[in-house]
Scaffold this motif. Structure first.
Motif, short mmCIF file in Angstrom:
data_model
loop_
_atom_site.label_atom_id
_atom_site.label_comp_id
_atom_site.label_asym_id
_atom_site.label_seq_id
_atom_site.Cartn_x
_atom_site.Cartn_y
_atom_site.Cartn_z
N TYR A 134 23.28 -6.19 -75.33
CA TYR A 134 23.55 -5.59 -76.64
C TYR A 134 24.36 -4.31 -76.47
O TYR A 134 24.17 -3.54 -75.51
N GLY A 135 25.27 -4.07 -77.41
CA GLY A 135 26.09 -2.87 -77.37
C GLY A 135 27.37 -3.01 -76.57
O GLY A 135 28.14 -2.06 -76.46
N ARG A 136 27.59 -4.21 -76.01
CA ARG A 136 28.80 -4.48 -75.24
C ARG A 136 29.64 -5.52 -75.96
O ARG A 136 29.12 -6.28 -76.79
N VAL A 137 30.91 -5.58 -75.64
CA VAL A 137 31.81 -6.54 -76.29
C VAL A 137 32.40 -7.48 -75.25
O VAL A 137 32.52 -7.14 -74.07
N GLY A 138 32.74 -8.69 -75.70
CA GLY A 138 33.25 -9.70 -74.78
C GLY A 138 34.45 -10.44 -75.32
O GLY A 138 34.62 -10.59 -76.54
N GLY A 139 35.28 -10.91 -74.40
CA GLY A 139 36.44 -11.72 -74.74
C GLY A 139 36.78 -12.62 -73.58
O GLY A 139 36.11 -12.61 -72.54
N CYS A 140 37.85 -13.44 -73.73
CA CYS A 140 38.19 -14.38 -72.66
C CYS A 140 39.68 -14.65 -72.61
O CYS A 140 40.40 -14.53 -73.60
N LEU A 141 40.13 -15.01 -71.41
CA LEU A 141 41.50 -15.41 -71.13
C LEU A 141 41.47 -16.77 -70.44
O LEU A 141 40.64 -16.98 -69.55
N VAL A 142 42.37 -17.67 -70.84
CA VAL A 142 42.36 -19.03 -70.30
C VAL A 142 43.78 -19.44 -69.95
O VAL A 142 44.71 -19.21 -70.73
N ILE A 167 31.43 -9.94 -80.41
CA ILE A 167 32.75 -10.58 -80.28
C ILE A 167 33.64 -10.09 -81.41
O ILE A 167 33.38 -10.37 -82.59
N PRO A 168 34.70 -9.35 -81.11
CA PRO A 168 35.61 -8.89 -82.15
C PRO A 168 36.51 -10.01 -82.64
O PRO A 168 36.53 -11.10 -82.04
N PRO A 169 37.27 -9.79 -83.70
CA PRO A 169 38.22 -10.82 -84.14
C PRO A 169 39.28 -11.06 -83.07
O PRO A 169 39.65 -10.14 -82.34
N GLN A 170 39.74 -12.29 -82.99
CA GLN A 170 40.84 -12.66 -82.10
C GLN A 170 40.61 -12.12 -80.69
O GLN A 170 41.45 -11.41 -80.12
N SER A 171 39.47 -12.49 -80.12
CA SER A 171 39.09 -11.95 -78.81
C SER A 171 39.32 -12.95 -77.69
O SER A 171 38.65 -12.91 -76.66
N ASP A 172 40.28 -13.87 -77.89
CA ASP A 172 40.66 -14.78 -76.82
C ASP A 172 42.18 -14.89 -76.79
O ASP A 172 42.86 -14.66 -77.78
N ALA A 173 42.69 -15.25 -75.63
CA ALA A 173 44.11 -15.50 -75.47
C ALA A 173 44.29 -16.49 -74.34
O ALA A 173 43.42 -16.62 -73.46
N GLY A 174 45.39 -17.21 -74.36
CA GLY A 174 45.61 -18.19 -73.30
C GLY A 174 47.05 -18.63 -73.22
O GLY A 174 47.87 -18.34 -74.09
N TRP A 175 47.34 -19.32 -72.14
CA TRP A 175 48.65 -19.92 -71.96
C TRP A 175 48.46 -21.32 -71.41
O TRP A 175 47.63 -21.55 -70.53
N ILE A 176 49.24 -22.26 -71.97
CA ILE A 176 49.19 -23.64 -71.47
C ILE A 176 50.62 -24.12 -71.28
O ILE A 176 51.47 -23.98 -72.16
N GLY A 177 50.88 -24.63 -70.10
CA GLY A 177 52.20 -25.15 -69.80
C GLY A 177 52.32 -26.61 -70.20
O GLY A 177 51.44 -27.18 -70.84
N GLU A 178 53.42 -27.22 -69.82
CA GLU A 178 53.60 -28.64 -70.07
C GLU A 178 52.44 -29.41 -69.47
O GLU A 178 52.03 -29.16 -68.33
N VAL A 179 51.89 -30.32 -70.24
CA VAL A 179 50.70 -31.04 -69.79
C VAL A 179 51.00 -31.73 -68.46
O VAL A 179 51.99 -32.45 -68.33
N GLY A 180 50.15 -31.48 -67.48
CA GLY A 180 50.28 -31.82 -66.07
C GLY A 180 51.12 -33.05 -65.74
O GLY A 180 51.18 -33.99 -66.51
N PRO A 181 51.75 -32.95 -64.58
CA PRO A 181 51.69 -31.83 -63.64
C PRO A 181 52.79 -30.80 -63.87
O PRO A 181 53.69 -30.64 -63.05
N GLY A 182 52.70 -30.13 -65.02
CA GLY A 182 53.70 -29.13 -65.35
C GLY A 182 53.49 -27.85 -64.57
O GLY A 182 52.57 -27.74 -63.78
N PRO A 183 54.37 -26.88 -64.82
CA PRO A 183 54.28 -25.61 -64.07
C PRO A 183 53.05 -24.81 -64.47
O PRO A 183 52.53 -24.94 -65.59
N SER A 184 52.57 -23.99 -63.57
CA SER A 184 51.50 -23.05 -63.85
C SER A 184 52.10 -21.73 -64.32
O SER A 184 53.31 -21.49 -64.21
#
Length: 246
Positions: A134-142, A167-184
């Motif tokens: 409690y009292g801490r905030v969290g987010g994620c990157l993918v 969890i604040p608003p819009q607390s995630d972000a990510g990047w996805i390349g061309e569906v495999g075997p695309g670049p990382s």
């Protein structure tokens, strides 16, 4: 829109140099192998550091984190377990960001292990009688080159809030390349580091984490009424009506 309006006015600008953040990179690759997830971590981290946030970082694959759902798995048969030491770094942070890759459309096995070990300590209490996070905030990157960014983020954000993180608003972000075997993400020509959508979301996530952490710190944490396990166990029901069973 004026610069003042865009920023909420000069008086609305907060300082963040008393905040601490922890990024846990859940790549499957131990150091010094290149982690594509690290590319997104570096963007978020650099924004925080420019604002004076003290940033810590763990690459989970570099540590002997035992499998299990107890705070110290050496007490339950594991030969070794560094989680108790890593947990102290988790508790030291106002902001926690879980970052990891997609495999088979889901979070990595390392990510899942970290979440399980966070869960193993979620029944511990803070000095106000609330659950420890409690009292801490969290987010994620993918990151990944197969479908699943939003699925992974949903799983992580649900897990974090269930454990007690705000969890604040819009607390995630990510990047996805061309569906495999695309670049990382960090591969030459991937377009990842130049992707405006990813850069915008990573920036917004970072600021929203800092904003909410600022609000909670200034408030002295999350209000400690109606959520204290010890008080509930002692019979306090916080206005919950317990109707007669019929």
């Amino acid at each position: 829109m004026t610069a003042s309006a865009a920023s909420g006015g000069a008086s609305a600008r907060s300082t963040y140099d008393d905040l601490k953040a922890l990024f846990i990179n859940c790549t499957l690759k131990p150091s010094p192998a290149v982690s594509n997830t690290q590319g997104l971590v570096d963007i978020s981290r650099s924004i925080m550091e420019r604002e004076g946030v003290q940033v810590d970082e763990i690459r989970a694959a570099d540590h002997d984190i035992a499998t299990g759902t107890w705070p110290d798995m050496t007490e339950h048969g594991a030969a070794s377990d560094v989680w108790p030491q890593l947990y102290e770094r988790v508790l030291d942070a106002d902001i926690l960001v879980l970052a990891g890759p997609i495999w088979l459309g889901d979070n990595s096995s390392v990510t899942k292990r970290v979440v399980e070990r966070l869960y193993s300590c979620s029944s511990l209490l803070n000095d106000r009688g609330q659950y420890a996070y409690y009292g801490r905030v969290g987010g994620c990157l993918v990151t990944g080159n197969e479908d699943g960014v939003k699925h992974c983020a949903m799983n992580l954000l649900y897990s974090l809030q269930h454990l007690g993180y705000a969890i604040p608003p819009q607390s995630d972000a990510g990047w996805i390349g061309e569906v495999g075997p695309g670049p990382s993400y960090l591969d030459e020509g991937s377009g990842g580091p130049q992707n405006d959508f990813t850069n915008r979301n990573t920036t917004f996530m970072t600021w929203n984490l800092m904003h909410l952490a600022r609000l909670l710190k200034d408030a002295g944490g999350f209000p400690a009424y109606g959520n204290q396990r010890a008080e509930w166990d002692a019979g306090c029901r916080f206005d919950y009506e317990n109707p007669e069973h019929r």
